[in-house]
Design a protein around this motif. Structure first.
Motif, PDB file in Angstrom:
ATOM      1  N   GLU A  36      68.184  13.400  41.373  1.00  0.00           N
ATOM      2  CA  GLU A  36      66.738  13.213  41.336  1.00  0.00           C
ATOM      3  C   GLU A  36      66.319  12.305  40.185  1.00  0.00           C
ATOM      4  O   GLU A  36      65.411  11.481  40.344  1.00  0.00           O
ATOM      5  N   ALA A  37      66.957  12.451  39.033  1.00  0.00           N
ATOM      6  CA  ALA A  37      66.580  11.621  37.879  1.00  0.00           C
ATOM      7  C   ALA A  37      66.819  10.148  38.169  1.00  0.00           C
ATOM      8  O   ALA A  37      66.007   9.284  37.803  1.00  0.00           O
ATOM      9  N   ALA A  38      67.940   9.835  38.832  1.00  0.00           N
ATOM     10  CA  ALA A  38      68.244   8.438  39.163  1.00  0.00           C
ATOM     11  C   ALA A  38      67.247   7.904  40.182  1.00  0.00           C
ATOM     12  O   ALA A  38      66.795   6.751  40.096  1.00  0.00           O
ATOM     13  N   LEU A  39      66.885   8.723  41.167  1.00  0.00           N
ATOM     14  CA  LEU A  39      65.901   8.289  42.154  1.00  0.00           C
ATOM     15  C   LEU A  39      64.530   8.087  41.511  1.00  0.00           C
ATOM     16  O   LEU A  39      63.799   7.160  41.870  1.00  0.00           O
ATOM     17  N   ALA A  40      64.194   8.935  40.558  1.00  0.00           N
ATOM     18  CA  ALA A  40      62.919   8.796  39.859  1.00  0.00           C
ATOM     19  C   ALA A  40      62.857   7.464  39.118  1.00  0.00           C
ATOM     20  O   ALA A  40      61.832   6.770  39.139  1.00  0.00           O
ATOM     21  N   ARG A  41      63.964   7.079  38.484  1.00  0.00           N
ATOM     22  CA  ARG A  41      64.007   5.791  37.789  1.00  0.00           C
ATOM     23  C   ARG A  41      63.915   4.631  38.786  1.00  0.00           C
ATOM     24  O   ARG A  41      63.207   3.657  38.562  1.00  0.00           O
ATOM     25  N   GLU A  42      64.627   4.750  39.906  1.00  0.00           N
ATOM     26  CA  GLU A  42      64.645   3.676  40.896  1.00  0.00           C
ATOM     27  C   GLU A  42      63.257   3.414  41.470  1.00  0.00           C
ATOM     28  O   GLU A  42      62.863   2.259  41.671  1.00  0.00           O
ATOM     29  N   PHE A  43      62.509   4.477  41.729  1.00  0.00           N
ATOM     30  CA  PHE A  43      61.208   4.326  42.369  1.00  0.00           C
ATOM     31  C   PHE A  43      60.041   4.355  41.389  1.00  0.00           C
ATOM     32  O   PHE A  43      58.877   4.240  41.790  1.00  0.00           O
ATOM     33  N   GLY A  44      60.341   4.518  40.104  1.00  0.00           N
ATOM     34  CA  GLY A  44      59.269   4.575  39.117  1.00  0.00           C
ATOM     35  C   GLY A  44      58.348   5.742  39.356  1.00  0.00           C
ATOM     36  O   GLY A  44      57.119   5.631  39.208  1.00  0.00           O
ATOM     37  N   ALA A  45      58.920   6.871  39.718  1.00  0.00           N
ATOM     38  CA  ALA A  45      58.137   8.063  40.051  1.00  0.00           C
ATOM     39  C   ALA A  45      58.608   9.233  39.203  1.00  0.00           C
ATOM     40  O   ALA A  45      59.679   9.205  38.601  1.00  0.00           O
ATOM     41  N   SER A  46      57.813  10.275  39.142  1.00  0.00           N
ATOM     42  CA  SER A  46      58.208  11.475  38.427  1.00  0.00           C
ATOM     43  C   SER A  46      59.244  12.242  39.244  1.00  0.00           C
ATOM     44  O   SER A  46      59.360  12.073  40.465  1.00  0.00           O
ATOM     45  N   ARG A  47      59.991  13.125  38.569  1.00  0.00           N
ATOM     46  CA  ARG A  47      60.988  13.926  39.288  1.00  0.00           C
ATOM     47  C   ARG A  47      60.304  14.878  40.265  1.00  0.00           C
ATOM     48  O   ARG A  47      60.857  15.163  41.336  1.00  0.00           O
ATOM     49  N   ASN A  48      59.123  15.351  39.917  1.00  0.00           N
ATOM     50  CA  ASN A  48      58.401  16.222  40.845  1.00  0.00           C
ATOM     51  C   ASN A  48      58.026  15.468  42.129  1.00  0.00           C
ATOM     52  O   ASN A  48      58.098  16.018  43.234  1.00  0.00           O
ATOM     53  N   THR A  49      57.645  14.203  41.967  1.00  0.00           N
ATOM     54  CA  THR A  49      57.313  13.392  43.141  1.00  0.00           C
ATOM     55  C   THR A  49      58.545  13.178  44.007  1.00  0.00           C
ATOM     56  O   THR A  49      58.491  13.289  45.238  1.00  0.00           O
ATOM     57  N   VAL A  50      59.683  12.873  43.379  1.00  0.00           N
ATOM     58  CA  VAL A  50      60.938  12.700  44.118  1.00  0.00           C
ATOM     59  C   VAL A  50      61.324  13.994  44.817  1.00  0.00           C
ATOM     60  O   VAL A  50      61.753  13.990  45.979  1.00  0.00           O
ATOM     61  N   ARG A  51      61.137  15.101  44.133  1.00  0.00           N
ATOM     62  CA  ARG A  51      61.461  16.407  44.735  1.00  0.00           C
ATOM     63  C   ARG A  51      60.596  16.655  45.971  1.00  0.00           C
ATOM     64  O   ARG A  51      61.082  17.146  46.992  1.00  0.00           O
ATOM     65  N   ASP A  52      59.312  16.286  45.873  1.00  0.00           N
ATOM     66  CA  ASP A  52      58.425  16.435  47.032  1.00  0.00           C
ATOM     67  C   ASP A  52      58.863  15.526  48.183  1.00  0.00           C
ATOM     68  O   ASP A  52      58.803  15.914  49.358  1.00  0.00           O
ATOM     69  N   ALA A  53      59.298  14.305  47.837  1.00  0.00           N
ATOM     70  CA  ALA A  53      59.759  13.369  48.874  1.00  0.00           C
ATOM     71  C   ALA A  53      60.998  13.914  49.581  1.00  0.00           C
ATOM     72  O   ALA A  53      61.114  13.845  50.813  1.00  0.00           O
ATOM     73  N   LEU A  54      61.924  14.480  48.818  1.00  0.00           N
ATOM     74  CA  LEU A  54      63.137  15.046  49.414  1.00  0.00           C
ATOM     75  C   LEU A  54      62.806  16.251  50.287  1.00  0.00           C
ATOM     76  O   LEU A  54      63.450  16.485  51.318  1.00  0.00           O
ATOM     77  N   ARG A  55      61.784  16.999  49.878  1.00  0.00           N
ATOM     78  CA  ARG A  55      61.363  18.145  50.700  1.00  0.00           C
ATOM     79  C   ARG A  55      60.845  17.663  52.057  1.00  0.00           C
ATOM     80  O   ARG A  55      61.132  18.267  53.089  1.00  0.00           O
ATOM     81  N   LEU A  56      60.087  16.558  52.057  1.00  0.00           N
ATOM     82  CA  LEU A  56      59.599  16.000  53.310  1.00  0.00           C
ATOM     83  C   LEU A  56      60.759  15.603  54.219  1.00  0.00           C
ATOM     84  O   LEU A  56      60.737  15.854  55.432  1.00  0.00           O
ATOM     85  N   LEU A  57      61.775  14.995  53.638  1.00  0.00           N
ATOM     86  CA  LEU A  57      62.936  14.573  54.435  1.00  0.00           C
ATOM     87  C   LEU A  57      63.756  15.769  54.906  1.00  0.00           C
ATOM     88  O   LEU A  57      64.347  15.732  55.990  1.00  0.00           O
ATOM     89  N   ARG A  58      63.765  16.834  54.106  1.00  0.00           N
ATOM     90  CA  ARG A  58      64.460  18.066  54.542  1.00  0.00           C
ATOM     91  C   ARG A  58      63.737  18.663  55.739  1.00  0.00           C
ATOM     92  O   ARG A  58      64.369  19.143  56.683  1.00  0.00           O
ATOM     93  N   GLU A  59      62.417  18.657  55.713  1.00  0.00           N
ATOM     94  CA  GLU A  59      61.641  19.212  56.827  1.00  0.00           C
ATOM     95  C   GLU A  59      61.844  18.401  58.105  1.00  0.00           C
ATOM     96  O   GLU A  59      61.702  18.929  59.201  1.00  0.00           O
ATOM     97  N   GLU A  60      62.187  17.122  57.950  1.00  0.00           N
ATOM     98  CA  GLU A  60      62.491  16.286  59.120  1.00  0.00           C
ATOM     99  C   GLU A  60      63.905  16.522  59.626  1.00  0.00           C
ATOM    100  O   GLU A  60      64.276  16.031  60.699  1.00  0.00           O
TER     101      GLU A  60
END
Length: 249
Positions: A36-60
């Motif tokens: 998550e930390a690496a993805l947060a750096r890649e997208f310029g987003a907070s880790r909480n935002t990345v965690r929410d994004a991964l949750r969306l993909l898990r629900e899919e």
């Protein structure tokens, strides 16, 4: 929802869209996503935002969370092109073997809407065919097909388990297929379809309605295809027409 929470939800959706594309196009060959930390750096987003994004993909159903391992890709999505008229086996040839389970095949009096689409006179029967189509044993689509009688009846003696109908139609008619009119929309899986495709009730499906013509313009094949939305992605290439070509509305 407050403004801060809304901005985070919007940003999570943006990150999920970008991650989805990378996953579908093989951007993570190791089947495991970066931390998550690496993805947060890649997208310029907070880790909480990345965690929410991964949750969306898990629900899919696209990724899953594995304790001690991280986030892994749950299953491959297969590409289905929209720029060429191909059968499913032709489209997914490089991904494995497509097989067809014929659930129903019979001669019927078509509903008026079907008769009109196929350009048939009143009283003219059609061949109705229902197939479950699988890739390497994975249920992928439920196809409901209406065929004009002269092209459909020879299919009763054909190998429908291992062949695309498009290939068989060209052999039967002695004519290549020409064009198809296609409509694509999202639908939810009804209980029967969910059971057949091995997905939860209400799962997202890609619904394709396709009317296929022979090269001479004659309509021969009307299909209603329900694809698993978690295992198939539609791809195509579109060209913007110029005004000189006379194709602007």
């Amino acid at each position: 929802m407050g403004q801060v929470a809304r901005r985070r939800a919007d940003r999570a959706r943006q990150v999920a869209d970008l991650l989805r594309r990378q996953i579908v196009h093989g951007g993570f060959p190791q089947v495991r996503l970066p931390p998550e930390a690496a993805l947060a750096r890649e997208f310029g987003a907070s880790r909480n935002t990345v965690r929410d994004a991964l949750r969306l993909l898990r629900e899919e159903g696209l990724v899953e969370r594995c304790p001690g391992v991280g986030t892994t890709i749950a299953g491959e999505k297969y590409p289905h092109g929209l720029h060429r008229l191909l059968g499913l086996a032709e489209t997914l040839d490089e991904h494995g073997r497509v097989t067809n389970q014929v659930r129903t095949m019979t001669l019927i009096e078509p509903p008026p809407a079907v008769r009109a689409r196929l350009g048939l006179p009143p009283g003219e029967p059609v061949v109705y065919l229902e197939r479950l189509r699988s890739l390497n044993g994975l249920p992928l689509s439920l196809d409901l097909t209406y065929l004009v009688r002269d092209a459909g009846e020879p299919l009763f003696d054909a190998d429908l388990t291992n062949n695309d109908i498009f290939v068989l139609l060209e052999r039967i008619t002695g004519s290549p297929l020409g064009t198809a009119e296609l409509t694509l929309e999202a639908v939810n899986a009804d209980p029967h379809t969910a059971a057949v495709l091995a997905v939860p009730r209400g799962a997202a499906l890609l619904m394709v309605e396709r009317l296929t013509h022979l090269a001479d313009g004659r309509p021969v094949d009307l299909e209603f295809i329900r694809f698993r939305g978690d295992r198939l992605t539609m791809r195509g290439q579109l060209d913007r027409a110029t005004q000189e070509e006379g194709r602007w509305p």
